[in-house]
Design a protein around this motif. Structure first.
Motif, short mmCIF file in Angstrom:
data_model
loop_
_atom_site.label_atom_id
_atom_site.label_comp_id
_atom_site.label_asym_id
_atom_site.label_seq_id
_atom_site.Cartn_x
_atom_site.Cartn_y
_atom_site.Cartn_z
N SER A 147 0.83 -1.20 0.00
CA SER A 147 0.00 0.00 0.00
C SER A 147 0.87 1.25 0.00
O SER A 147 0.55 2.25 0.66
CB SER A 147 -0.93 0.00 1.22
OG SER A 147 -0.18 -0.11 2.42
N ALA A 148 1.98 1.23 -0.72
CA ALA A 148 2.90 2.36 -0.78
C ALA A 148 2.25 3.55 -1.47
O ALA A 148 1.46 3.39 -2.40
CB ALA A 148 4.17 1.96 -1.52
N LEU A 149 2.58 4.76 -1.01
CA LEU A 149 2.02 5.97 -1.58
C LEU A 149 2.76 6.40 -2.85
O LEU A 149 2.23 7.19 -3.62
CB LEU A 149 2.06 7.10 -0.54
CG LEU A 149 1.26 6.85 0.74
CD1 LEU A 149 1.41 8.04 1.69
CD2 LEU A 149 -0.21 6.60 0.42
N ASP A 150 3.96 5.91 -3.04
CA ASP A 150 4.74 6.23 -4.25
C ASP A 150 5.51 4.99 -4.68
O ASP A 150 6.72 4.91 -4.54
CB ASP A 150 5.70 7.40 -3.96
CG ASP A 150 6.46 7.84 -5.21
OD1 ASP A 150 6.01 7.50 -6.33
OD2 ASP A 150 7.51 8.49 -5.07
N PHE A 151 4.79 4.02 -5.20
CA PHE A 151 5.41 2.75 -5.58
C PHE A 151 6.38 2.97 -6.72
O PHE A 151 6.08 3.62 -7.72
CB PHE A 151 4.33 1.75 -5.99
CG PHE A 151 4.88 0.40 -6.33
CD1 PHE A 151 5.41 -0.43 -5.36
CD2 PHE A 151 4.89 -0.05 -7.65
CE1 PHE A 151 5.93 -1.68 -5.68
CE2 PHE A 151 5.40 -1.29 -7.98
CZ PHE A 151 5.93 -2.10 -6.99
N ARG A 152 7.60 2.38 -6.58
CA ARG A 152 8.65 2.60 -7.56
C ARG A 152 9.11 1.32 -8.26
O ARG A 152 9.97 1.37 -9.13
CB ARG A 152 9.85 3.27 -6.89
CG ARG A 152 9.51 4.61 -6.25
CD ARG A 152 9.14 5.65 -7.27
NE ARG A 152 10.27 5.97 -8.12
CZ ARG A 152 11.19 6.89 -7.80
NH1 ARG A 152 11.09 7.56 -6.67
NH2 ARG A 152 12.19 7.13 -8.61
N THR A 174 4.29 8.18 -11.56
CA THR A 174 4.45 8.19 -13.02
C THR A 174 4.69 6.78 -13.54
O THR A 174 3.81 6.18 -14.13
CB THR A 174 5.62 9.11 -13.43
OG1 THR A 174 6.80 8.72 -12.72
CG2 THR A 174 5.32 10.56 -13.13
N GLU A 175 5.89 6.25 -13.31
CA GLU A 175 6.24 4.94 -13.85
C GLU A 175 7.03 4.13 -12.83
O GLU A 175 7.87 4.66 -12.11
CB GLU A 175 7.06 5.08 -15.14
CG GLU A 175 7.45 3.75 -15.76
CD GLU A 175 8.22 3.92 -17.07
OE1 GLU A 175 7.60 4.35 -18.05
OE2 GLU A 175 9.43 3.62 -17.09
N ALA A 176 6.73 2.85 -12.77
CA ALA A 176 7.47 1.91 -11.91
C ALA A 176 7.85 0.71 -12.76
O ALA A 176 7.14 0.35 -13.70
CB ALA A 176 6.63 1.48 -10.71
N VAL A 177 8.98 0.10 -12.42
CA VAL A 177 9.48 -1.05 -13.16
C VAL A 177 9.66 -2.22 -12.21
O VAL A 177 10.32 -2.09 -11.17
CB VAL A 177 10.83 -0.73 -13.86
CG1 VAL A 177 11.33 -1.96 -14.61
CG2 VAL A 177 10.67 0.44 -14.81
N ILE A 178 9.08 -3.36 -12.56
CA ILE A 178 9.25 -4.60 -11.80
C ILE A 178 9.99 -5.59 -12.68
O ILE A 178 9.54 -5.92 -13.78
CB ILE A 178 7.91 -5.18 -11.35
CG1 ILE A 178 7.19 -4.24 -10.39
CG2 ILE A 178 8.11 -6.53 -10.67
CD1 ILE A 178 5.85 -4.76 -9.90
#
Length: 237
Positions: A147-152, A174-178
């Motif tokens: 539940s992160a507020l700014d998932f990266r 904006t954008e996150a990479v997994i």
């Protein structure tokens, strides 16, 4: 823009190799139908599929761990081919321990080596660990809700196991990479309906599946990259 160009180049490299493999199989079936060659003789060399999969991994502009995986697949394919030709003798009692040793070495490399995603991001960008994931499941299952507020982004590894990541309560700026790595295992990622999912993964006798809604804009983007080797990765709402 540079990241998008790099990802496009990586996809193009993998697709070229896959396209050449499809053309090669088509030529083989055509020659068999014309009675020029006998396909059953070609099937004798089925371990070369591991070599082809390794070449796909090597041609992908992914993390170093992906290139290590490609080299391992090429070595396995060549060893099995030489065994079928009678140049070397490798029994199943010898093969499986070697596979376990290779998997163990790969796990150690991904844990301590330079292929990790989360730790370099922490050091370089000062991102809080709460906004990153670093999940590993080996011969077992792992479930996590974020539940992160700014998932990266982060990294998920499933080796003969399963991982389930629930991001439906997380927020994306904006954008996150997994970066995912699944071998004989499965990874499931649940995302909010307003996220745009971009799959850049490379399946090797496995698959990547997206079952998400199409948001009206693509300001919030989740990029899923990595490898699914005889395993599966699914992203859904």
């Amino acid at each position: 823009m540079a990241n998008e160009d790099t990802r496009a180049s990586a996809r193009a490299g993998s697709q070229v190799v896959v396209g050449l493999l499809v053309v090669a199989f088509g030529v083989l079936f055509l020659l068999d139908n014309l009675n020029i060659i006998y396909l059953r003789h070609v099937i004798f060399f089925w371990p070369l599929a591991f070599v082809a999969s390794g070449l796909v991994a090597l041609c992908s502009d992914g993390p170093r761990s992906g290139r290590i995986t490609g080299i391992v697949l090429i070595v396995i394919g060549l060893a099995m081919t030489l065994n079928r030709l009678g140049y070397v003798y490798i029994s199943w009692r010898t093969f499986w321990p070697l596979v376990m040793i290779g998997l163990g070495g790969l796990i150690v490399y991904r844990t301590l080596g330079g292929g990790r995603v989360a730790r370099p991001s922490l050091a370089k960008d000062g991102v809080s660990a709460e906004n990153l994931v670093d999940i590993t499941a080996i011969l077992g299952g792992f479930e996590r809700r974020v539940s992160a507020l700014d998932f990266r982004g982060g990294e998920i590894t499933a080796i003969m196991g399963g991982c389930a990541l629930d991001l439906r309560e997380a927020a994306l700026t904006t954008e996150a990479v997994i970066n995912v790595f699944a071998i004989w295992g499965g990874i499931t990622i649940k995302v909010p309906p307003d996220w745009t999912v971009i799959l850049n993964g490379t399946p090797v006798m496995g698959g990547f599946t997206e079952k998400t809604a199409r948001p009206p804009d693509n300001r919030k983007r989740l990029v899923v990259t990595g490898y699914a080797i005889m395993g599966g990765v699914e992203v859904r709402n």
